[in-house]
Design a protein around this motif. Structure first.
Motif, PDB file in Angstrom:
ATOM      1  N   ILE A  65       0.898  -1.066   0.126  1.00 56.73           N
ATOM      2  CA  ILE A  65      -0.052  -0.075   0.134  1.00 56.73           C
ATOM      3  C   ILE A  65       0.827   1.141   0.006  1.00 56.73           C
ATOM      4  N   SER A  66       1.939   1.429   0.751  1.00 59.44           N
ATOM      5  CA  SER A  66       2.820   2.320   1.027  1.00 59.44           C
ATOM      6  C   SER A  66       3.566   2.983  -0.591  1.00 59.44           C
ATOM      7  N   HIS A  67       3.666   1.764  -1.386  1.00 60.06           N
ATOM      8  CA  HIS A  67       4.432   1.916  -2.618  1.00 60.06           C
ATOM      9  C   HIS A  67       3.228   2.645  -3.471  1.00 60.06           C
ATOM     10  N   GLY A 130      -0.802  -5.350 -16.969  1.00 60.04           N
ATOM     11  CA  GLY A 130       0.256  -4.812 -16.966  1.00 60.04           C
ATOM     12  C   GLY A 130       0.266  -3.383 -16.345  1.00 60.04           C
ATOM     13  N   GLY A 131      -0.640  -3.238 -15.364  1.00 58.49           N
ATOM     14  CA  GLY A 131      -0.800  -1.796 -14.873  1.00 58.49           C
ATOM     15  C   GLY A 131      -0.295  -1.815 -13.574  1.00 58.49           C
ATOM     16  N   ASN A 132      -0.617  -0.473 -13.021  1.00 56.99           N
ATOM     17  CA  ASN A 132       0.216  -0.005 -11.919  1.00 56.99           C
ATOM     18  C   ASN A 132      -0.614  -0.869 -10.635  1.00 56.99           C
ATOM     19  N   VAL A 133       0.114  -1.886 -10.467  1.00 59.51           N
ATOM     20  CA  VAL A 133      -0.438  -2.960  -9.296  1.00 59.51           C
ATOM     21  C   VAL A 133      -0.463  -2.184  -7.966  1.00 59.51           C
ATOM     22  N   LEU A 138      -3.592  -0.024  -3.223  1.00 62.11           N
ATOM     23  CA  LEU A 138      -3.926   1.271  -2.302  1.00 62.11           C
ATOM     24  C   LEU A 138      -5.223   1.527  -2.447  1.00 62.11           C
ATOM     25  N   ASN A 139      -5.933   1.574  -3.688  1.00 62.68           N
ATOM     26  CA  ASN A 139      -7.192   2.382  -3.797  1.00 62.68           C
ATOM     27  C   ASN A 139      -7.968   1.103  -3.663  1.00 62.68           C
ATOM     28  N   ALA A 140      -8.063   0.062  -4.044  1.00 66.84           N
ATOM     29  CA  ALA A 140      -9.111  -0.897  -3.701  1.00 66.84           C
ATOM     30  C   ALA A 140      -9.121  -1.125  -2.172  1.00 66.84           C
ATOM     31  N   SER A 141      -8.149  -0.953  -1.484  1.00 66.18           N
ATOM     32  CA  SER A 141      -8.094  -1.097   0.167  1.00 66.18           C
ATOM     33  C   SER A 141      -8.486   0.075   0.497  1.00 66.18           C
ATOM     34  N   LEU A 142      -8.301   1.153   0.136  1.00 64.88           N
ATOM     35  CA  LEU A 142      -8.664   2.459   0.815  1.00 64.88           C
ATOM     36  C   LEU A 142     -10.390   2.539   0.498  1.00 64.88           C
ATOM     37  N   SER A 143     -10.591   2.103  -0.565  1.00 62.69           N
ATOM     38  CA  SER A 143     -12.018   2.081  -1.124  1.00 62.69           C
ATOM     39  C   SER A 143     -12.979   1.224   0.038  1.00 62.69           C
ATOM     40  N   SER A 144     -12.359   0.016   0.345  1.00 64.18           N
ATOM     41  CA  SER A 144     -13.023  -1.045   1.416  1.00 64.18           C
ATOM     42  C   SER A 144     -13.061  -0.387   2.578  1.00 64.18           C
TER      43      SER A 144
END
Length: 343
Positions: A65-67, A130-133, A138-144
């Motif tokens: 997440i920090s990355h 091939g996206g920005n994993v 981060l966004n999926a976790s923050l959204s949850s």
């Protein structure tokens, strides 16, 4: 051919087949899984939901997440679409078509629009394309996490709070106790148990899906016992399918255009499109049980997300392959451009 391959993969998925079986069993054995029935669904589900979010907490990597903290524009876009654009699209649809659609189904569409993004499929599809994993994680976790607070708040705007609506304060406390607390506990024990659960992640994913199937079964059992499904025709299911498909098409077009208007790199565009268009059945089913309780209409409220879930997997899997081809071509172009000119 590619579309047929993805359709076959989705329809042979045991979890999606399990959702169909759960609804069939609710039709045949509605009393068993209803509130107060022999299954004691209210207790089984509460324990299962707590366990699922504890496992999410254990498997959530704070390092990854920090990355992903660097691109603030991408984060704002994803969260803005998840919790603002989706509800606004529902508001537009409700204004134009609200009187022609069953009220509980319309509430189900709003509940779909108010849900957070998925974690597993968003990250998996972003990786395969091939996206920005790290940004996707981060966004999926923050959204949850945001969804624990924002989803019931948004629902309260539509159904009201207090008498005749949802008790927002009590609902938020329940969601914190059942979703946020186990998530935090999972993070706390991650240094001790993280490696063990990472080795057995396949089984933790099975537990997650089994709990969702129990929730779907219990919701449809209550709907069958109340007689709600007997009052609805096939037009309701057809309407839910058409509405879910149109919503997905609109949101994918909008997220893609927005990412390109913001001049995101291809990797960031992939993360933005996949995270901002997804809606989580894994979070939606347990949250619905806490927000709406034993509402006999819960089966109908859950119907749009149950349809949207496999649709987003089919369509985004096809998109992921197209994106993967594009990223490979871009990488080859960069390699050729960097190669020294022949003497």
């Amino acid at each position: 051919m590619s579309v047929l391959k993805h359709l076959k993969r989705v329809f042979t998925d045991w979890f999606l087949c399990g959702m169909l079986l759960a609804t069939l069993l609710a039709y045949v054995f509605p009393r068993f899984g209803s509130t107060g029935g022999a299954m004691h669904a209210e207790w089984v589900i509460n324990i299962g939901v707590f366990l699922v979010f504890f496992l999410h907490g254990v498997n959530l990597s704070s390092e990854q997440i920090s990355h992903g903290l660097k691109n603030m524009r991408l984060h704002l876009m994803v969260q803005g679409f998840t919790f603002i654009v989706f509800p606004l699209l529902w508001l537009l649809a409700d204004t134009l078509l609200g009187t022609r659609i069953a009220p509980l189904l319309m509430l189900g569409f709003f509940y779909l629009c108010a849900l957070p993004s998925t974690i597993s499929s968003s990250v998996a599809l972003t990786g395969s394309a091939g996206g920005n994993v790290p940004a996707a994680i981060l966004n999926a976790s923050l959204s949850s996490v945001l969804g624990i607070f924002l989803t019931p708040l948004l629902v309260s705007f539509v159904v009201g709070s207090g008498s005749g609506g949802i008790d927002l304060g009590a609902t938020l406390l329940d969601l914190c106790a059942m979703l946020l607390l186990p998530l935090v506990l999972g993070q706390l024990v991650r240094p001790l148990l993280g490696r063990f659960f990472a080795r057995h992640k396949r089984y933790t994913n099975i537990v997650d899906k089994v709990v969702i199937l129990l929730l779907v079964y219990a919701a449809f059992c209550n709907s069958m016992v109340s007689g709600m499904w007997q009052q609805q025709g096939a037009a309701v299911i057809l309407g839910a399918f058409i509405g879910s498909a149109l919503l997905l098409a609109a949101i994918l077009w909008m997220t893609t255009r927005t990412a390109r208007a913001l001049k995101f790199s291809t990797a960031d565009e992939i993360a933005a499109v996949f995270c901002a268009s997804k809606k989580s059945l894994a979070a939606g089913a347990p949250m619905a049980a806490l927000i709406f309780g034993a509402n006999p209409g819960l089966g109908l409220i859950l119907l749009p997300i149950m349809i949207y879930h496999p649709l987003q997997l089919i369509v985004c899997s096809v998109m992921a392959e197209n994106y993967a081809t594009r990223t490979r071509q871009e990488a080859q172009h960069l390699v050729r451009a960097a190669a020294p000119a022949p003497l």
